[in-house]
Design a protein around this motif. Structure first.
Motif, mmCIF file in Angstrom:
data_model
loop_
_atom_site.group_PDB
_atom_site.id
_atom_site.type_symbol
_atom_site.label_atom_id
_atom_site.label_comp_id
_atom_site.label_asym_id
_atom_site.label_seq_id
_atom_site.Cartn_x
_atom_site.Cartn_y
_atom_site.Cartn_z
ATOM 1 N N HIS A 99 33.912 -2.552 12.290
ATOM 2 C CA HIS A 99 33.298 -3.300 13.072
ATOM 3 C C HIS A 99 32.245 -4.322 12.119
ATOM 4 C CE1 HIS A 99 34.445 -3.089 17.086
ATOM 5 N NE2 HIS A 99 34.424 -1.801 16.908
ATOM 6 N N GLN A 100 31.967 -5.495 12.339
ATOM 7 C CA GLN A 100 30.881 -6.236 11.661
ATOM 8 C C GLN A 100 30.394 -7.246 12.555
ATOM 9 O OE1 GLN A 100 31.754 -7.893 7.527
ATOM 10 N NE2 GLN A 100 31.767 -9.761 8.696
ATOM 11 N N TYR A 101 29.016 -6.726 12.769
ATOM 12 C CA TYR A 101 28.142 -7.204 13.788
ATOM 13 C C TYR A 101 27.325 -8.369 13.116
ATOM 14 C CZ TYR A 101 29.956 -3.705 16.792
ATOM 15 O OH TYR A 101 30.642 -2.859 17.679
ATOM 16 N N LYS A 155 35.738 -10.645 7.649
ATOM 17 C CA LYS A 155 35.702 -9.653 6.750
ATOM 18 C C LYS A 155 36.475 -9.687 5.561
ATOM 19 C CE LYS A 155 35.867 -7.652 10.899
ATOM 20 N NZ LYS A 155 36.024 -6.686 11.854
ATOM 21 N N ASP A 193 32.603 -9.164 17.219
ATOM 22 C CA ASP A 193 32.653 -9.190 15.578
ATOM 23 C C ASP A 193 32.090 -10.363 15.226
ATOM 24 O OD1 ASP A 193 33.307 -6.668 15.534
ATOM 25 O OD2 ASP A 193 35.040 -6.957 14.064
#
Lengths: 452, 668
Positions: B328-330, B320, B316
């Motif tokens: 998820h944060q990619y 956030k 990740d």
């Protein structure tokens, strides 16, 4: 199999003949490893398991590398003058997929995936690696004053993202002015022209480019002919493209006529958005009415390294520079070997600089100080010697009281007592008289010079 | 601007604008389930829980009916999370639980429920009751809490409650335990009474169906009812049902007492509720891992699974926004290939390429992603050869799995891709064993081609044809972002039918996909206006129709689409402009979602950074502890903001989604 790696290690090192007259370029020691080790290590780290190495017989014989990869040596004969493109053509039967071509003189810690991902993501014909040329910090032996031989500059045009390679020209090919075709500017109204970039000679090429090379025998060099050709071809529109995809059969005929056109080697599935041309909302450009990527089928991308090491060891100056940087690189790679080899016999440890590399079985006497230097294996260095900024290859003998600065000393040289050497290149098997004083000289055997 | 059926300038919303009315007739026509109006705004939810049903007198009739249908249907999802005893709070609490169940059910294969007449519409209103902020809060709490009992313990459901748990920790656990005990009691009792009545239509374990079992122990199981069930007058309860209610109440009370007793003896000995496989929890469909990133256990599980499949785990990126810590944060700059060997060995090169193209946004848009996926799978199947001693139908599915995991990490799969994968897996596993390998591969290629042609290409054509009826001369049509389907529809209406209309393209940062729409439309010679989304209320008075694309249509009729869509629908509603959504039926999804929080996608927050004169104002956002960036991809538009959905089956109200889904299930 996604990629095949091809390592070009047959070059003679024509730009540093003083060094390579006695040692073939791929075997030049850099940080006590043959130059060839570095690109191989780069590939190994990236996960390659097989490499095709194009080299010469005598080099293959002398080579002993410890690598887990399967090396497939292809030897080309000495008397044939083959360019890189010729070499690639020579082995085309072995090439089944896209290739990653690199040169044996590349020392870099680049993350190879960045170059390869450009290739993958954009389904490119070519992706390559470049790095800002760095200025050599110190003088080069045998070179008077500051005047450098002016290298012919490359003009590299990239788009706004700095990834798409739009234009490429070498000063040598230009007359007075830089001519940029209108077709480029129509499609890419903003182009950044950069100079001072060094091509690392690392290319990802599509299989069809190799096929094209096989047919087109006039191309002998990758760097100076094939790559500029590909870059240019991005913007030339072949007849087949203008007709659209409806009349493929007609296309086929045209293709046969112009069989030397790169487009004829591109298979239909090359188009980036082929499965979904109308469906993806992505577009690479703005401000005009053209389709995504202007329907261009040849696409060239470049990854320009902003930081990190990247050297091409093709001149003496770069060779020295690379040697200086290599201790750092080796540390970054996390190799467990220490810089000072275990079998070296050193009397005064404290006199050895932390960034020096000392090879196996080397003996170093008392009160000898070694700083920023690389000493090969089997050397004998007596007492009270001062070595700074030097590269000393294998089996060199340096007797008492010598003072060496910024010099390169090749294999088996003997330097007798009390010599004072500064910024010199001492060739293989040379013997310097005692109390000799040399500044900024190239001392190589005359018989070797005769050979050339 | 002259335009027919123009609503008078933005005034108070009229009850029946002529333009809107014109759109409505087909609304109930084609696929309407033969029953009352389920889409009444804010009707009481069909309760599974009698406790709640009794508290809500006006809704009794409807509840009963919905309860009968809903009971057979929804049990595996909702009730397993803790059932609904008399202690369950009314309002949001129950809604939240439903929602959770719904979200979890997204990936669930629906059990074959033959004979249930109108499964989803019945539950839809229930869910819809919670679209507003309270519902969101409830949903959120459920997610963060992970377990529904937190909701159960919260007495006042309707009021927006802060995300923190109100009841102390211990009491929650106690409650959970209590509920479990109770359920087991029920189970025993019911099995004594006669399990045969239920077992006929049950795919779920009997203990999950407590309220339903209580509600209709004597009545025949739902399948027998057929369509007539929903036609039943909504007036009074039958005696049997009343009886059932009474009994259930008594049972519940008894169970509660016993549970209390049991609990006292056990009190505080077990800090954690045990989870034996026999307990109903095991039958609860798990939440998909991609919505529980904040749960370390789920992440460990994922990591293990990926390790088994030899797929690297993507890290990740950045901090956030709190509400979205479960997603998820990619970062685009850190692709998955970073951790893979370069000649990729496990993952097919074409899939690596596709994954990169997904994550870099080159292949973008629901349709494009699905088409590209299927094309790549075709290639995968071509290059596949069955290892000795393996069956193609089994081995190929296993081979696909790591590839799907890989793609899922490059970018969470879209609903369209999910459906396509489901379809493909089914086709593979249904291959007859007698087929030779090359025949089987050939057949799969054909099947994929057929899917692409029928579900996407021909569907788009059908939609374009029926949407044409809605596009009149002098219309001003507002579109948002870039939808391949909407673009095609407009282009067809312009080129093939020669309609003279105007288009307003609304766009939003950071993707600015509207520019691509604009380019495509202007190229075709359609008169276009381009505005950003913040100017929407300014342009809406002159708009006669809003035409939107969709990422997915959910089972409760909600439309999941590019973030901003919901806002446009809302403002359009306020201006009484009809909102039409174009969506192929293959994008219909069995998930139920009422908000954009639980299941969504976070894009790379770095996309929000603007370069002005070479300077990035937000450049150092990651270092700033009090700054977070949110780049949300989707939002959910509630069904009452959407007037019509144009599908390849015709024009339907979005509440008919479940019907379509059911018909599809039967077809397959």
């Amino acid at each position: 199999m996604e990629f095949q790696a091809v390592l070009m290690a047959a070059g003679g090192g024509s730009r540093m003949t003083d060094l390579t007259s006695s040692i073939p370029k791929p075997l030049l020691p850099v940080g006590n490893r043959p130059l060839l080790w570095y690109p191989l290590n780069l590939l190994e780290r990236a996960g390659f398991e097989e490499v095709i190495v194009i080299t010469r017989k005598e080099i293959q014989k002398m080579l002993n590398l410890d690598t887990k990869m399967k090396l497939d040596f292809v030897c080309i004969s000495d008397n044939m003058d083959m360019g890189t493109a010729d070499s690639l053509r020579h082995i085309h039967q072995k090439i089944k997929t896209d290739v990653l071509v690199l040169s044996c003189d590349l020392i870099t810690d680049v993350d190879l995936y960045k170059v390869v991902d450009l290739f993958r993501t954009h389904d490119a014909s070519l992706s390559m690696l470049m790095k800002k040329t760095h200025e050599p910090t110190e003088g080069v032996p045998g070179q008077k004053g500051k005047k450098k031989p002016v290298e012919q500059r490359d003009f590299i045009g990239v788009d706004d993202t700095g990834k798409r390679l739009l234009f490429m020209a070498n000063e040598a090919d230009l007359d007075e002015e830089l001519v940029i075709k209108r077709s480029i500017l129509q499609k890419h109204p903003r182009m950044h022209i950069r100079t001072g970039l060094m091509d690392a000679h690392l290319y990802c090429l599509k299989k069809y480019v190799v096929d094209f090379l096989v047919e087109n025998r006039t191309i002998t060099s990758l760097r100076s002919e094939l790559i500029p050709h590909l870059v240019r071809k991005q913007f030339s529109s072949p007849a087949s493209l203008q007709q659209g995809l409806d009349n493929k059969e007609e296309d086929q005929k045209k293709k046969e006529q112009a069989s030397l056109d790169i487009y004829s080697f591109i298979k239909e599935d090359n188009s980036l958005l082929k499965p979904a041309p109308d469906n993806s909302c992505w577009n690479d450009h703005r401000g005009d009415m053209n389709e995504t990527l202007h329907e261009g089928k040849v696409r060239c991308y470049v990854h320009i390294m902003k930081e990190g090491l990247c050297y091409r060891v093709n001149t003496l100056g770069l060779y020295i520079e690379a040697n200086r940087q290599v201790p750092k690189l080796l540390l970054n790679l996390g190799l467990e070997e220490s810089l000072v080899h275990g079998s070296a016999q050193i009397t005064d440890r404290g006199m050895i600089g932390s960034d020096s590399i000392i090879g196996s079985s080397t003996q170093i006497g008392e009160k000898t100080s070694i700083k920023h230097s690389i000493i090969g294996s089997m050397c004998t260095i007596k007492d009270k010697v001062k070595i700074t900024n030097c590269i000393i290859m294998n089996s060199v003998t340096i007797e008492e009281g010598c003072c060496l600065q910024g010099s390169v000393i090749c294999h088996n040289a003997v330097i007798e007592k009390g010599a004072d050497i500064k910024d010199c290149l001492i060739g293989s098997d040379q013997r310097l008289e005692s109390k000799a004083k040399h500044v900024n000289e190239v001392i190589v055997g005359t018989e070797q010079l005769m050979e050339i | 601007m002259a335009r027919p059926a123009a609503p008078p300038a933005p005034g108070p919303p009229r009850s029946a604008p002529p333009g809107a009315v014109a759109l409505h007739p087909p609304r109930f026509a084609p696929l309407r389930p033969p029953r009352g109006r389920p889409a009444l705004p804010g009707p009481p939810r069909p309760e599974r829980c009698r406790g709640r049903a009794r508290q809500r007198a006006p809704g009794v009739a409807r509840d009963r009916r919905g309860g009968a249908a809903g009971g057979t249907r929804e049990r595996p999802a909702g009730d397993g999370t803790g059932g609904a005893g008399p202690r369950a709070g009314p309002g949001t609490a129950g809604g939240g639980r439903d929602r959770r169940g719904g979200a979890a059910g997204g990936t669930r294969e629906r059990p074959a429920r033959t004979g249930v007449t109108s499964p989803r519409p019945a539950e839809e209103p229930r869910v819809r009751g919670h679209v507003g902020p309270p519902g969101r809060q409830g949903a959120l709490r459920i997610r963060t809490g992970g377990m529904a009992e937190r909701e159960g313990g919260n007495p006042e459901g309707a009021a927006p409650v802060p995300a923190g748990p109100q009841a102390p920790e211990l009491s929650r656990e106690e409650k959970l335990q209590l509920r479990k005990e109770k359920k087991q009691q029920k189970k025993k009792k019911r099995s004594e009474k006669g399990p045969s009545t239920e077992s006929a239509e049950l795919c779920a374990p009997p203990e999950a169906g407590q309220p339903r079992a209580a509600a209709q122990p004597t009545s025949p199981p739902a399948p027998a009812d057929g369509p007539g069930d929903s036609e039943k007058p909504a007036g009074g309860k039958s005696k049997a049902e009343l009886r059932a209610e009474r009994r259930a109440k008594q049972e519940a009370e008894r169970a509660q007492k016993q549970a209390r007793k049991a609990e006292l003896s056990q009190a505080a000995t077990t800090a954690k509720p045990r989870q034996s496989p026999t307990e109903p929890q095991s039958m609860v469909k798990r939440l998909p891992e991609h919505v529980q990133v904040d749960d370390p256990a789920a992440q460990r599980k994922l990591a293990k699974k990926l390790e088994r499949q030899q797929v690297p785990l993507r890290q990740d990126y950045g901090t956030k926004v709190n509400l979205f810590s479960h997603l998820h944060q990619y970062s685009r700059k850190k692709p998955l290939t970073q951790q893979m060997s370069i000649p990729s060995t496990v993952i097919h090169p074409a899939v690596v390429r596709l994954g990169l193209q997904y994550s870099q946004g080159i292949i973008n848009g629901s349709n494009a992603r699905c088409i590209a996926l299927l094309e790549v799978f075709k290639q995968l199947i071509r290059d596949y050869s069955t290892p000795p001693n393996e069956e193609l139908s089994r081995d190929l599915v296993a081979k696909l799995k790591p590839h799907i995991s890989f793609l899922n990490q490059c970018r969470p799969l879209s609903a369209s891709m999910g459906n396509a994968i489901k379809f493909l897996k089914k086709e593979i596993s249904c291959l007859p064993d007698t087929l030779r390998e090359d025949e089987a591969k050939e057949k799969l290629q054909d099947v994929i081609d057929k899917y692409l042609r029928e579900k996407i290409v021909l569907a788009a054509e059908a939609i374009s044809r029926s949407a044409f009826e809605k596009i009149n001369d002098h219309d001003v049509i507002l579109v948002y972002g870039c939808s391949s389907l909407v673009n095609r529809t407009l282009c067809d209406a312009h080129a093939k039918k020669g309609r003279a209309f105007r288009v307003i393209v609304v766009d939003s940062r950071p993707r600015l996909e509207g520019r691509e729409t604009l380019r495509r439309l202007v190229r075709r010679g359609i008169h276009c206006t381009y505005v950003m989304i913040n100017a929407i209320s300014y342009v809406l008075p002159e708009v006669s129709k809003v035409l939107l694309g969709a990422h997915a249509l959910l089972a409760n009729g909600s439309v999941m689409s590019r973030v901003g869509t919901s806002q446009i629908a809302l403002v359009s509603k306020a201006y009484n402009v009809p909102v039409l959504v174009c969506c192929e039926t293959y994008k219909f999804c069995e998930r139920v979602q009422t908000d954009s929080f639980v299941s969504n996608e976070l894009d790379d927050p770095d996309d929000l950074i603007v370069l002005r004169k070479g300077q990035a104002q937000l450049g150092g956002w990651a270092e700033n502890k009090s700054l977070r960036l949110l780049n949300l991809v989707y939002d959910v538009t509630p069904p009452d903001l959407v007037d019509l959905v144009i599908t390849d089956l015709g024009m339907i109200p979005c509440t008919s989604v479940p019907v379509v889904l059911r018909v599809k299930n039967v077809d397959q």
